[in-house]
Design a protein around this motif. Structure first.
Motif, PDB file in Angstrom:
ATOM      1  N   UNK A 476       0.848  -1.199   0.000  1.00  0.00           N
ATOM      2  CA  UNK A 476       0.000   0.000   0.000  1.00  0.00           C
ATOM      3  C   UNK A 476       0.878   1.242   0.000  1.00  0.00           C
ATOM      4  N   UNK A 477       0.564   2.181  -0.892  1.00  0.00           N
ATOM      5  CA  UNK A 477       1.198   3.502  -0.913  1.00  0.00           C
ATOM      6  C   UNK A 477       0.156   4.517  -0.459  1.00  0.00           C
ATOM      7  N   UNK A 478       0.430   5.190   0.636  1.00  0.00           N
ATOM      8  CA  UNK A 478      -0.471   6.220   1.158  1.00  0.00           C
ATOM      9  C   UNK A 478       0.063   7.564   0.687  1.00  0.00           C
ATOM     10  N   UNK A 479      -0.517   8.075  -0.384  1.00  0.00           N
ATOM     11  CA  UNK A 479      -0.062   9.318  -1.006  1.00  0.00           C
ATOM     12  C   UNK A 479      -0.776  10.480  -0.311  1.00  0.00           C
ATOM     13  N   UNK A 480      -0.112  11.057   0.676  1.00  0.00           N
ATOM     14  CA  UNK A 480      -0.740  12.096   1.505  1.00  0.00           C
ATOM     15  C   UNK A 480      -0.696  13.422   0.750  1.00  0.00           C
ATOM     16  N   UNK A 481      -1.858  13.955   0.478  1.00  0.00           N
ATOM     17  CA  UNK A 481      -1.946  15.149  -0.347  1.00  0.00           C
ATOM     18  C   UNK A 481      -3.099  16.015   0.166  1.00  0.00           C
ATOM     19  N   UNK A 482      -3.736  16.748  -0.730  1.00  0.00           N
ATOM     20  CA  UNK A 482      -4.898  17.542  -0.360  1.00  0.00           C
ATOM     21  C   UNK A 482      -5.751  17.745  -1.600  1.00  0.00           C
ATOM     22  N   UNK A 483      -6.917  18.279  -1.410  1.00  0.00           N
ATOM     23  CA  UNK A 483      -7.865  18.504  -2.503  1.00  0.00           C
ATOM     24  C   UNK A 483      -8.017  20.005  -2.661  1.00  0.00           C
ATOM     25  N   UNK A 484      -7.460  20.553  -3.716  1.00  0.00           N
ATOM     26  CA  UNK A 484      -7.445  22.012  -3.850  1.00  0.00           C
ATOM     27  C   UNK A 484      -8.851  22.580  -4.016  1.00  0.00           C
ATOM     28  N   UNK A 485      -9.726  21.874  -4.680  1.00  0.00           N
ATOM     29  CA  UNK A 485     -11.115  22.314  -4.814  1.00  0.00           C
ATOM     30  C   UNK A 485     -11.987  21.545  -3.825  1.00  0.00           C
ATOM     31  N   UNK A 486     -13.297  21.704  -3.935  1.00  0.00           N
ATOM     32  CA  UNK A 486     -14.199  20.934  -3.098  1.00  0.00           C
ATOM     33  C   UNK A 486     -14.340  19.518  -3.647  1.00  0.00           C
ATOM     34  N   UNK A 487     -15.381  18.823  -3.210  1.00  0.00           N
ATOM     35  CA  UNK A 487     -15.598  17.455  -3.687  1.00  0.00           C
ATOM     36  C   UNK A 487     -15.640  17.422  -5.203  1.00  0.00           C
ATOM     37  N   UNK A 488     -16.226  18.435  -5.806  1.00  0.00           N
ATOM     38  CA  UNK A 488     -16.104  18.647  -7.241  1.00  0.00           C
ATOM     39  C   UNK A 488     -15.867  20.136  -7.459  1.00  0.00           C
ATOM     40  N   UNK A 489     -15.694  20.509  -8.706  1.00  0.00           N
ATOM     41  CA  UNK A 489     -15.306  21.881  -8.998  1.00  0.00           C
ATOM     42  C   UNK A 489     -16.395  22.898  -8.661  1.00  0.00           C
ATOM     43  N   UNK A 490     -17.625  22.455  -8.490  1.00  0.00           N
ATOM     44  CA  UNK A 490     -18.734  23.351  -8.173  1.00  0.00           C
ATOM     45  C   UNK A 490     -19.001  23.452  -6.677  1.00  0.00           C
ATOM     46  N   UNK A 491     -18.271  22.652  -5.889  1.00  0.00           N
ATOM     47  CA  UNK A 491     -18.557  22.550  -4.458  1.00  0.00           C
ATOM     48  C   UNK A 491     -17.748  23.589  -3.682  1.00  0.00           C
ATOM     49  N   UNK A 492     -18.320  24.118  -2.607  1.00  0.00           N
ATOM     50  CA  UNK A 492     -17.644  25.099  -1.765  1.00  0.00           C
ATOM     51  C   UNK A 492     -17.166  24.441  -0.474  1.00  0.00           C
ATOM     52  N   UNK A 493     -15.882  24.168  -0.355  1.00  0.00           N
ATOM     53  CA  UNK A 493     -15.378  23.458   0.824  1.00  0.00           C
ATOM     54  C   UNK A 493     -15.255  24.342   2.070  1.00  0.00           C
ATOM     55  N   UNK A 494     -15.261  25.682   1.910  1.00  0.00           N
ATOM     56  CA  UNK A 494     -15.081  26.573   3.054  1.00  0.00           C
ATOM     57  C   UNK A 494     -16.253  26.497   4.037  1.00  0.00           C
ATOM     58  N   UNK A 495     -17.384  25.975   3.599  1.00  0.00           N
ATOM     59  CA  UNK A 495     -18.513  25.810   4.518  1.00  0.00           C
ATOM     60  C   UNK A 495     -18.124  24.932   5.712  1.00  0.00           C
ATOM     61  N   UNK A 496     -17.377  23.885   5.425  1.00  0.00           N
ATOM     62  CA  UNK A 496     -17.153  22.857   6.446  1.00  0.00           C
ATOM     63  C   UNK A 496     -15.704  22.709   6.881  1.00  0.00           C
ATOM     64  N   UNK A 497     -14.736  23.105   6.051  1.00  0.00           N
ATOM     65  CA  UNK A 497     -13.321  23.013   6.409  1.00  0.00           C
ATOM     66  C   UNK A 497     -12.627  24.363   6.181  1.00  0.00           C
ATOM     67  N   UNK A 498     -13.037  25.390   6.898  1.00  0.00           N
ATOM     68  CA  UNK A 498     -12.485  26.731   6.613  1.00  0.00           C
ATOM     69  C   UNK A 498     -10.991  26.840   6.848  1.00  0.00           C
ATOM     70  N   UNK A 499     -10.478  26.282   7.939  1.00  0.00           N
ATOM     71  CA  UNK A 499      -9.052  26.432   8.238  1.00  0.00           C
ATOM     72  C   UNK A 499      -8.194  25.650   7.252  1.00  0.00           C
TER      73      UNK A 499
END
Length: 996
Positions: A476-499
């Motif tokens: 198993x390779x655990x590629x630790x990264x992040x998601x620059x946009x929300x779940x999709x490009x139309x989603x606003x992630x700041x609602x739930x993960x502001x920091x």
């Protein structure tokens, strides 16, 4: 004894000169004479348990030398004395002991420290590109530190011997504590975290230590760095191009984990160098378009045209969204200079559902290519962090990894760890520290790596590919990264993960950071870098311009499992007819005799099984067969024709109801077995019958993938009881029922679902036929145009075939028809339980000879069928209830007034045959009879179709159990009462007239 002696002697303090000498001689060089007083080689290492044992023995000796064996007494005297033991007494040694004891403790402490880094160094690794790690170690505190092992800062410049359990020394046999810690930090606490010490194989642990601990091992050539940069450019600029052109479209981009593309390409490159010729991949939607473009090498214009809302779909089915589609491509690998085939499997939104499907397809390719060790064909599975921890099918699929009939000899798992699931934080999504902890159950090493360090990612992927090639086990390779946009490009992630997203907005892109690093190193110049970006941007622009020429969207261009030799060049069946499915009497007798024999000498079978085989022999002599023998005839004849047969499921070797016995067990020799089916003919295809683990979801998915690989194999999955299919419902709904219309991918898998209400309670009674019939795509209100080949055309147009056979001969025919058709459709068979041994449920060989076929409808061949004008009622039914109806009809003397017609093929509905039968009984009332409850079973499916068949001029009455929430009662008396009432309703000729 001498092993222990030499080990303790090696713990004596080193002088500066001796330390220098150790560096010159190396770990494997000859030590100074005073350190080795025996010719025996020293023990390579002491485990923690051995160290503890030595300490206990030493403490006991200090208390009283008589507490230990004489050999230990001599050993400790020699190890601690400043003068020869013969000149001292035990009492004279006491003054020398504290220093030696401290020496032993300190070296053991260093070993403990090294082990602590090996076990828990990943806890301190810098894995999170954002620096806000979501991994919670509150319940598992990290013990890595001097104070935890009994050392302090005053020991930092002391020299310590390097144990054989580590490779940090390189060619040096001793290092200062400061250097030991520095090298351990470099190996385990930078951008790579290694979890492997739970593995119980010493060789595997040593292999991993060598790969990560050897000083300077993670070095790359200039050419490798330039290649890595080029791949990062393609990965990053592809997503940026899509964002510029289609900013308001969902595409589930890879931003934040761009290093995934060079990761996959590194795995494929290294595997190709190791001899792999085919790679089967499965993944969810995030990053799929990028993988298709830059790993599988799908033409960019074909990807870009998917975004055109005006593109007309070819008449090939419903199709699917672009981020669910698959692909198959064979190309030259530039690194290995070898041909390699890459398949990316189509996948629904059910994130991990494709895992066992990929494994099944991989197993099939290995099987057909004779790759018994997995050296030519391998699988790569991509996962999301939330799904990997949350979806049970991941665990089920892992447990297939080392089973003889399911192993693919090692899978490389890549977890795209966005550190978030849609809007759910990890602390709410899993109870384990890492999302990858599920992999520990199969001793798979887990390599955590910071996704913003492409070189670390590349190295880890190379190690993973080598691990799989060396040990043929999962990694198993655990590629630790992040998601620059929300779940999709139309989603606003700041609602739930502001920091988190405030930090992400500040985060410099991984390509920019990597390019700056290489420019600073002089690997590439700024103009060269900018030129590469411009070149790839032009490739994308040219492909975009060309994509506008596309007017029609062909789903078949995205096929992940083509069968080019099975269909015509344009993908059509070679014929729309089906030959007879019967076989010669000689063949029936030959296969029957094999089924009744033990074709291995000196093989002792169970006494009860001897009676079973004798019964089969008697049936062959009488020219009849029961259900088990008919199945044997079907399988055996297909094997003789070169068709591979694979039967899988829980307890299928014997059969849940002890009727099959395809694997015989020697009663005197453990694990000695015999499969008579493999003795039918010298040139037959192999027969595989395998008991599966107690899993439906993963095993059915696996068999689906196996059946997907070749049309020339009969692949069957049998549920232990029919209702067990409900835990595999995702595979049934998302792949089997709708797979062809979504992905233009045919599949001939067969589902055997034991079904029947026999007083055994709500569970294990119903295979839930209503669910399968509800998903059938034939129109209940349209009577088809009649033609000679209507039956085959119906099969070709349907999404799957549903049958409930009432005779062994029909079961024989439907299995053979599955392989003799010129196309493939899933086949769902509701198989019997009590009929397996029912005296009347036998078929003559005459019904299985050349010229015979599967009977979609079985007419009444009794007095009622002979004199249709005298028939007052026609009872239509399917399956086991037929035998209850005919027995009751005979007891009531209604054989001339009531006709019983069996509909054996429920879907596609045999409109033509049902019409021809009902037209014969034009004055009779019509009744549908079933043993299932009214809201279950077949009634809601067959009633509108029967009404369409008779032009809606005649009502269709119902005889069966009343609507209910449960499939069956648990009370035997209630069951018998219900059965009698439905038989009364079916055969009381005045039962429906009294309703008016």
């Amino acid at each position: 004894m001498h092993h222990l002696r030499s080990t303790v002697l090696r713990l004596r303090p080193l002088t500066a000169a001796q330390a220098a000498q150790s560096r010159l001689t190396g770990r494997d060089g000859a030590p100074p004479a005073r350190f080795l007083k025996t010719t025996a080689a020293p023990e390579p290492s002491f485990s923690g348990t051995s160290n503890n044992y030595v300490e206990e023995m030493y403490a006991a000796w200090l208390e009283n030398p008589g507490n230990v064996h004489k050999s230990w007494d001599v050993f400790f005297r020699n190890a601690t004395a400043k003068a020869p033991a013969t000149h001292q007494t035990p009492g004279a040694l006491v003054g020398a002991q504290p220093g030696v004891e401290k020496l032993v403790e300190d070296h053991l402490a260093v070993q403990s420290l090294i082990r602590a880094y090996q076990v828990r160094g990943h806890h301190m690794a810098k894995l999170d590109p954002l620096g806000i790690s979501c991994v919670d170690f509150d319940d598992t505190p990290c013990p890595v530190g001097l104070q935890n092992v009994g050392l302090d800062s005053s020991d930092m410049d002391r020299m310590f011997r390097i144990p054989k359990t580590t490779f940090i020394g390189g060619k040096e046999s001793a290092l200062t504590l400061r250097e030991i810690i520095r090298r351990l930090e470099m190996a385990y606490c930078q951008h790579i975290g290694v979890e492997f010490m739970f593995i119980n194989d010493v060789e595997q642990c040593q292999w991993i230590r060598q790969k990560f601990e050897t000083p300077g091992i993670m070095q790359f050539t200039v050419e490798e760095k330039r290649t890595l940069l080029a791949r990062m450019i393609r990965s990053t600029r592809f997503e940026e191009f899509l964002q510029r052109k289609w900013s308001s479209e969902k595409r589930f981009g890879l931003e934040g984990c761009e290093s995934l593309i060079p990761a996959l390409k590194t795995i494929i490159d290294r595997s190709s160098q190791n001899g792999v010729e085919s790679v089967i991949m499965g993944m969810s939607h995030r990053g799929r378009l990028n993988v298709l473009a830059n790993v599988v090498r799908k033409d960019l214009d074909q990807i870009f045209c998917q975004f055109d809302s005006k593109l007309e779909a070819a008449d090939e089915g419903s199709g699917d969204v672009k981020y669910h589609l698959g692909m198959y491509h064979k190309r030259m690998n530039r690194v290995s200079d070898k041909q390699i085939t890459i398949s990316l499997m189509a996948n629904p939104s059910h994130l991990e559902a494709v895992d066992p499907v990929v494994q099944g397809k991989t197993k099939a390719e290995q099987f057909y290519s004779g790759d018994s060790e997995g050296k030519k064909v391998m699988s790569i599975l991509l996962h999301g962090d939330a799904a990997f921890a949350g979806q049970g099918v991941v665990y089920e699929t892992f447990h297939l990894s080392d089973l003889p009939s399911y192993t693919t000899h090692g899978t490389i798992h890549v977890v795209v760890n966005n550190q978030i699931g849609f809007t759910t934080d990890p602390r709410m999504a899993r109870s384990s520290p890492y999302p990858t902890d599920v992999a520990r159950v199969v001793n798979a090493p887990i390599f955590h790596v910071n996704g913003d360090d492409p070189e670390a990612v590349m190295y880890v992927c190379g190690v993973a590919a080598d691990w799989r090639n060396t040990f043929h086990k999962d990694v198993v390779i655990d590629l630790v990264c992040y998601r620059r946009n929300g779940h999709n490009e139309m989603d606003e992630p700041m609602f739930t993960q502001p920091l988190m997203y405030k930090q992400i907005k500040k985060q410099k892109g991984v390509l920019q950071k990597f390019a700056e690093k290489l420019i600073a190193e002089g690997v590439v110049t700024t103009p060269e870098y900018e030129e590469q970006i411009a070149a790839y941007d032009k490739i994308c622009e040219d492909a975009f311009a060309h994509s506008k020429d596309e007017k029609i969207l062909h789903i078949k261009h995205w096929l992940d499992s083509p069968w080019p030799e099975f269909f015509t060049l344009d993908g059509q069946p070679r014929t729309m007819s089906c030959p007879s499915t019967g076989i010669s009497e000689d063949e029936l007798r030959h296969i029957g005799n094999i089924a009744a024999s033990v074709p291995v000498e000196d093989f002792t079978i169970h006494g009860g099984l001897s009676r079973v085989l004798k019964g089969r022999s008697n049936m062959v002599a009488q020219r009849v067969c029961d259900w088990a023998l008919a199945e044997y005839m079907a399988f055996g004849s297909l094997l003789k024709q070169g068709v591979h047969v694979r039967l899988s499921g829980q307890d299928v070797e014997r059969g849940t109801f002890s009727h099959r016995h395809h694997v015989l067990h020697d009663q005197n020799v453990d694990k000695r077995t015999c499969v008579p089916m493999n003795f039918i003919s010298p040139d037959q295809a192999p027969y595989t019958v395998c008991n599966s683990p107690l899993s439906e979801y993963s095993v059915l998915g696996f068999e689906l993938g196996f059946a997907m690989t070749s049309p020339n194999a009969l692949v069957l999955w049998e549920a232990q009881f029919g209702d067990f299919n409900n835990t595999a419902q995702c595979i049934i709904d998302q792949f089997i029922s709708s797979g062809q219309t979504k992905w233009v991918r045919q599949n001939g898998i067969v589902l055997l679902l034991p079904h029947g209400l026999e007083g055994m309670g709500p569970e294990h009674s119903s295979g839930r036929p209503e669910r399968f019939l509800q998903m059938c795509n034939d129109d209940p209100d349209v009577f088809p145009s009649l033609s000679e080949d209507l039956a085959v055309h119906q099969l070709y147009d349907c999404n799957w075939i549903v049958v409930n056979c009432s005779t062994p001969a029909n079961y024989f025919h439907v299995l053979r028809r599955q392989m003799l058709l010129s196309f493939r459709k899933p086949l769902v068979i509701f198989t019997p339980k009590s009929l397996l041994r029912h005296a009347e449920a036998k078929s003559s060989f005459d019904a299985m000879l050349p010229g015979t076929h599967f009977q979609r409808v079985i007419a009444d061949d009794g007095p009622a069928g002979a004199r249709p004008e005298s028939v007052r009622r026609v009872v239509l039914c399917t399956g086991k209830i037929y035998y209850d109806l005919t027995r009751e009809r005979r007891d009531r003397g209604l054989e001339e007034e009531v006709a019983v017609i069996r509909i054996e093929q429920l879907s596609p509905f045999p409109f033509d045959l049902v019409k021809s039968e009902l037209d014969r009984f034009s004055k009779a009332e019509l009744v549908w009879c079933q043993e299932e409850h009214k809201n279950q079973g077949y009634y809601d499916y067959v009633k509108p179709r029967i009404r369409t068949t008779v032009g809606r001029r005649r009502p269709v009455w119902y005889a069966g159990r009343e609507p209910a929430a449960a499939p069956a009662t648990g009370n035997k008396q209630a069951h018998a009462g219900e059965l009698q009432r439905l038989l009364d309703a079916a055969l009381d000729l005045d039962s429906f007239s009294r309703r008016f």
